[in-house]
Write a protein that holds these residues in place. Structure first.
Motif, short mmCIF file in Angstrom:
data_model
loop_
_atom_site.label_atom_id
_atom_site.label_comp_id
_atom_site.label_asym_id
_atom_site.label_seq_id
_atom_site.Cartn_x
_atom_site.Cartn_y
_atom_site.Cartn_z
N ASP A 1 -0.05 14.12 -2.02
CA ASP A 1 -1.10 15.12 -2.19
C ASP A 1 -0.44 16.49 -2.20
OD1 ASP A 1 -3.57 16.28 -2.42
OD2 ASP A 1 -4.17 15.93 -0.34
N LYS B 1 4.03 13.29 -9.77
CA LYS B 1 2.76 12.65 -9.44
C LYS B 1 2.13 12.02 -10.68
CE LYS B 1 -1.67 13.66 -7.18
NZ LYS B 1 -1.54 12.73 -6.04
N ASN C 1 2.04 8.10 -2.06
CA ASN C 1 0.85 8.72 -2.64
C ASN C 1 0.86 10.18 -2.18
OD1 ASN C 1 -1.73 9.15 -3.82
ND2 ASN C 1 -2.67 8.82 -1.81
N ASP D 1 0.65 7.73 2.29
CA ASP D 1 0.15 9.07 2.02
C ASP D 1 1.14 10.10 2.55
OD1 ASP D 1 -2.19 8.11 0.87
OD2 ASP D 1 -3.30 8.15 2.76
N GLU E 1 0.84 -1.19 0.00
CA GLU E 1 0.00 0.00 0.00
C GLU E 1 0.87 1.24 0.00
OE1 GLU E 1 -3.53 1.98 2.75
OE2 GLU E 1 -2.84 -0.08 3.09
N LEU E 2 0.48 2.25 -0.78
CA LEU E 2 1.25 3.49 -0.86
C LEU E 2 1.08 4.29 0.42
CD1 LEU E 2 0.51 4.65 -4.53
CD2 LEU E 2 2.44 3.30 -3.68
N ALA F 1 4.72 7.16 -6.94
CA ALA F 1 4.22 5.80 -6.70
C ALA F 1 5.35 4.77 -6.75
CB ALA F 1 3.14 5.46 -7.73
#
Length: 345
Positions: free
Chosen positions: A82, A69, A80, A49, A46-47, A75
């Motif tokens: 933002d 991104k 991940n 955040d 799982e990436l 990734a």
């Protein structure tokens, strides 16, 4: 794009907001705690955040982040990411407090923060040389700093602004007391020079390029052309001391991806511009494309790799600030920046 907010003297919380380009005011996004674990790598994991906060509204200074991104570079590092607009306290406060681990700032804000005990650390120079300067419509006949005499300057009332203007005027035997300083806040440059002022401080990559597209020629006096001490890094990527100490692998992973993003923008300016426009479609297409073509070669310029920072650049500018009584004490330069998280090329 005005420089006003990036020139504000930081409060003890590092609260000044940098303005690298654009005109929009930022919202108030949520943040990211710096105590997150190091990134998990591999296609079956799982990436993690992670958040990065801009210094101002999205523009071509930030293209490498959007490329990283869009092209999956984050990734690939298990991240991940933002990309946020700064809150009311500014990007520096969000990063220094640990609300987010990474942000965009400028050397002068990092310098002020460090002097006031705010634990920001610069981890990359987004652009190698200072592309800012004083701009005036050609009909104002401002060809040198001496021509500032008798003219009105539009700014934000920051001590840094007057110090820079005085510094380059002194070199030509000109008198800064003959300049009228007008506080115009974040007013649009093109409106202000038709109404209230004669010249202002801009980044050429945005406002200068916009002037070209508008067919409104300007005279541009780059501050770095008058003093090597004013050839400082603006903007820079920053983190905080806690993240550096507790999560160096996260910083390394983030910087590997960001470096790929900016190197892509260096090699493919038109494609990179389209990536920025896809992420932020409200931006002016012609301005973004033209700005990106102008700026892409300046990201790395004469440095051995993108992001490289030189001690003498930090020393020169902080010495200049201290000499001009803009700092209470000399800067511990070695603590203010590091190249250790840049990938070798």
């Amino acid at each position: 794009m005005f420089l006003g907010c990036l020139l504000l003297i930081l409060s003890a919380c590092g609260g000044a907001n940098g303005n690298s380009a654009g005109k929009a005011k930022a919202g108030n996004p949520s943040g990211q705690n710096t105590e997150a674990a190091a990134p998990n790598q591999g296609s079956n994991t799982e990436l993690q955040d992670v958040k990065v906060v801009l210094d101002w509204s999205p523009n071509t200074n930030h293209t490498g982040l959007y490329v990283a991104k869009d092209q999956g570079y984050f990734a690939e590092e298990g991240l991940n990411v933002d990309i946020l607009l700064p809150g009311s306290g500014g990007a520096e406060a969000m990063v220094a407090s640990g609300e987010v681990p990474f942000g965009v700032s400028v050397q002068e804000n990092v310098t002020q923060s460090r002097i006031q005990g705010v634990p920001l650390v610069s981890i990359a120079a987004i652009i190698q040389h200072n592309t800012s300067g004083f701009a005036a419509p050609v009909d104002k006949n401002i060809k040198s700093p001496k021509d500032f005499e008798g003219k009105a300057y539009g700014g934000w009332g920051s001590p840094v602004e007057q110090a820079v203007i005085q510094s380059i005027m002194d070199l030509q035997g000109a008198d800064v007391n003959k300049v009228k300083f007008v506080n115009i806040g974040d007013a649009d440059y093109f409106t202000a020079v038709k109404r209230d002022i004669d010249f202002a401080w801009i980044f050429y990559a945005w406002t200068g390029i916009e002037a070209e597209l508008r067919g409104e020629p300007i005279d541009m006096l780059y501050v770095k052309d008058f003093s090597e001490k004013l050839d400082y890094y603006t903007p820079v990527l920053v983190t905080n001391e806690k993240t550096v100490k507790d999560n160096p692998e996260l910083v390394k992973a983030f910087m590997r991806a960001v470096s790929k993003g900016y190197n892509y923008a260096i090699d493919h300016p038109e494609e990179a511009a389209q990536i920025l426009l896809k992420a932020v479609p409200e931006l002016d297409k012609d301005l973004v494309v033209a700005s990106q073509k102008w700026l892409s070669p300046k990201y790395k310029d004469d440095a051995p790799r993108w992001g490289e920072q030189k001690k003498e650049v930090w020393q020169n500018y902080s010495d200049w600030m201290f000499d001009r009584k803009l700092l209470e004490k000399p800067l511990d330069v070695d603590a203010a920046f590091t190249n250790e998280f840049l990938p070798s090329e």
